[in-house]
Design an enzyme around this catalytic site. Sequence first.
Site, PDB file in Angstrom:
ATOM      1  CB  SER A  20     -17.439 -17.641  29.973  1.00  0.00           C
ATOM      2  OG  SER A  20     -16.298 -18.160  29.981  1.00  0.00           O
ATOM      3  CB  ALA A  21     -22.094 -19.508  27.699  1.00  0.00           C
ATOM      4  CD  GLU A  40     -17.933 -25.919  37.335  1.00  0.00           C
ATOM      5  OE1 GLU A  40     -17.043 -26.617  37.655  1.00  0.00           O
ATOM      6  OE2 GLU A  40     -18.770 -24.673  36.293  1.00  0.00           O
ATOM      7  CB  ALA A  41     -18.032 -30.910  36.595  1.00  0.00           C
ATOM      8  CG  HIS A 480      -8.779 -18.431  22.265  1.00  0.00           C
ATOM      9  ND1 HIS A 480      -8.672 -17.388  21.636  1.00  0.00           N
ATOM     10  CD2 HIS A 480      -8.723 -18.011  23.798  1.00  0.00           C
ATOM     11  CE1 HIS A 480      -7.783 -16.693  22.618  1.00  0.00           C
ATOM     12  NE2 HIS A 480      -7.927 -16.971  23.255  1.00  0.00           N
TER      13      HIS A 480
END
Length: 548
Positions: A20-21, A40-41, A480
Site C-alpha cells: 500500500s505505501a 516485491e517478494a 490491521h
Amino acid sequence: MAKKSPQVNAADYVVVGAGSAGCAVAGRLADSGASVILLEAGGSDNNIMFKKPGMITMIHADPRLKARFDWGYYNAPQPNLLGRRMPATRGRLMGGSSSVNGMIFVRGHRADFDSWAAEGNTGWGYDDILATYKKMENWGGGADDYRGAGGPVQVIENPDITDAARMFVDAGRTALGVEQAADYNGAEQHGMHVIQESTRDGLRYSASRAYVHDRQRPNLHVQQKAQVARVVVEGGRATGVEVLDGSSRRTIRAHKEVIVSAGAFGSPQVLQLSGIGPADLLGGLGIAVHADLPVGDNMHDHLFVPTNWHVDNSPHKGNAFHFGKGIVKEQFNKGRTFMAHSVFEAGAFLKTSLANDGLPDMQLLGIPWAYPAPNQDAPVRLKPDQRPTWAVFSTLIQPRSRGSVRISSADPTVAPVIDPGFLNEPDDLRVLIEGLEMIREIMNHSSIARHVKGEYEPGPAYSGKALADEVLNRATTVYHPVGSCRMGVDERAVVGPDLKVRGIEGLRVADASIMPTIIRGNTNAPSIMIGEKCAELILSDATPGGPR
C-alpha cells in the site's frame, strides 16, 4: 504496466515492498523523474481473483489459493485468548495487502492525527495530512473541503447494498439514537454509515493499480519475486539492499535513499536483519549492530468479534453456488453485481462508556453472509452457515494493548515472531463486550423484528460472564497491524517525523509500522497516505532550499 527490469541493480531510490505505501512512494518518486527500483517478494496481481472485488471471499477461503499470495504467518499463541493461534495474513504480491483486503476506505478520525502531532510529530496533524489525503483520492462524490478528485485511488460509496444493510443502518439510528454520517471521511466520523470502498467500474483499486499499473514510467523498475534479506549499511549509511537470488544474494544499490515499506511485520524484520533493532536481540543472533533502536516494539492491531443473525432480507448465503452465479452475472453486467463491490456494506463508528474524550472507540461492520464461527484459528478450515444472514462485527478500534515483532533467526526466510499482545489491557475486553451489546440492541429493535429471525452466533444464551468468556474464544484479528517502527521524537521512536531511521543516513520507513497509535478504522487508506507523505518529504529534501 510498469517496466519489469530484473537486470537493473542500481537506482536513485530503492523501495522495499510493493504494498500500500511502497507503491505510492515509488510511483510518486518516479513521477519526479528519479530512477526507482520497486522490490516485491511476491508475484503479480494480474489475475481476475485480485482484480474483481467480490473474489475476496474465494481467495481467502481456499488454502491453495491463499498460499499463492500470503506470507503464511501466524500470531504467537495468545494467553488472553485461550492460547489461540490465529492467521496473520499479509499480502505477498503486487499491491501487498491492498490486493487482498476488504477494500474499506477509512481515513481515520481527526483526533488520531492530531495526537501524533501532539507527541512531537510535526507535519502529521490532521490539517497537515488532509491535503495529502485529498491528493491521493478520486472520490465519487466530487471534491469539497474534505474530499479530493482526480487522484489515483478510486473511491466510491457502495451504491447497491442489500436490504439487510439498509435495515441495519436505519435500525441503528433508531435504537442507539445516532445519526447517519453524511461522510465518515469528511467533517464527522461518528454515526451509522454505508461503506466507502476503493473500487471503480467493478475493479479493485489496489495501490499497485493506482500507482504502478495505471501509468507506464520507464524510470520505475519493478522486480517481483525479490525478497530482501537486509539493508546494506556502510559507514552509518544505507547504500542499498541484498536480495535473495536462489541460494545466493545480489546487491542492489541506492544512489540516494532506501525506503523500507514492507509492512508492520516485514519492516521490523528487515531492519532487525540489517542490524537495526534491540542490541541484545541482534547480538544473540550474531548480527552486527548498526543502531540500537526499539524496532518491533509498540506493535498493535484491531480486534473484532463476529456475530451472525438469521434474517430474511439478505440474499447472500455464502455458498459456492451463490458466488458462482455472481461471477456469471458479472460477466454480462460488469460493475453492476455484488461481485463488483466489497463484501462489507454498512457499519458505524460509535462511542462506548470507555471512550476517551467522547470520541469513537467502537466500529461496527456488516456483511450479508455468515462469518465462519467461532474463530479463524489454525489449522481448522470452517465453512460459513448458509442461511440468509446478516453478520455484524464488534471491532475494537482504539486498543490499549501492545505487543511486538521479533526475528528469531538471522535467516531472512524464517518467519518473525508476531505477538500482538491481544487483551493485555482489560479495558479492551470491556469495549468489545459493549460493542456486542450495541449490536444486540440494534438487531433486537422492534423496527426490524419482522426481518430478524434470531441470533445464532454466539447466540442469546451467552450473556454476562458467559459472553465475556465466549469473547475469548471468538475474538480475532482484523488484519490491521501497526506501530512496530514507531514514529516519534523520544527514545521509543524508530523513525522521526521525517520517517528517517534514527542514527542511519539514507534510510526511511514508510508504512503502517510507523503509526505511533492506530487510527480509528481500517488502515489501508492511512498506509497509502503515509507512502504519499514519504514521497513528499523526500522530494522536499531534494529541492534546493528545502528541509535537509
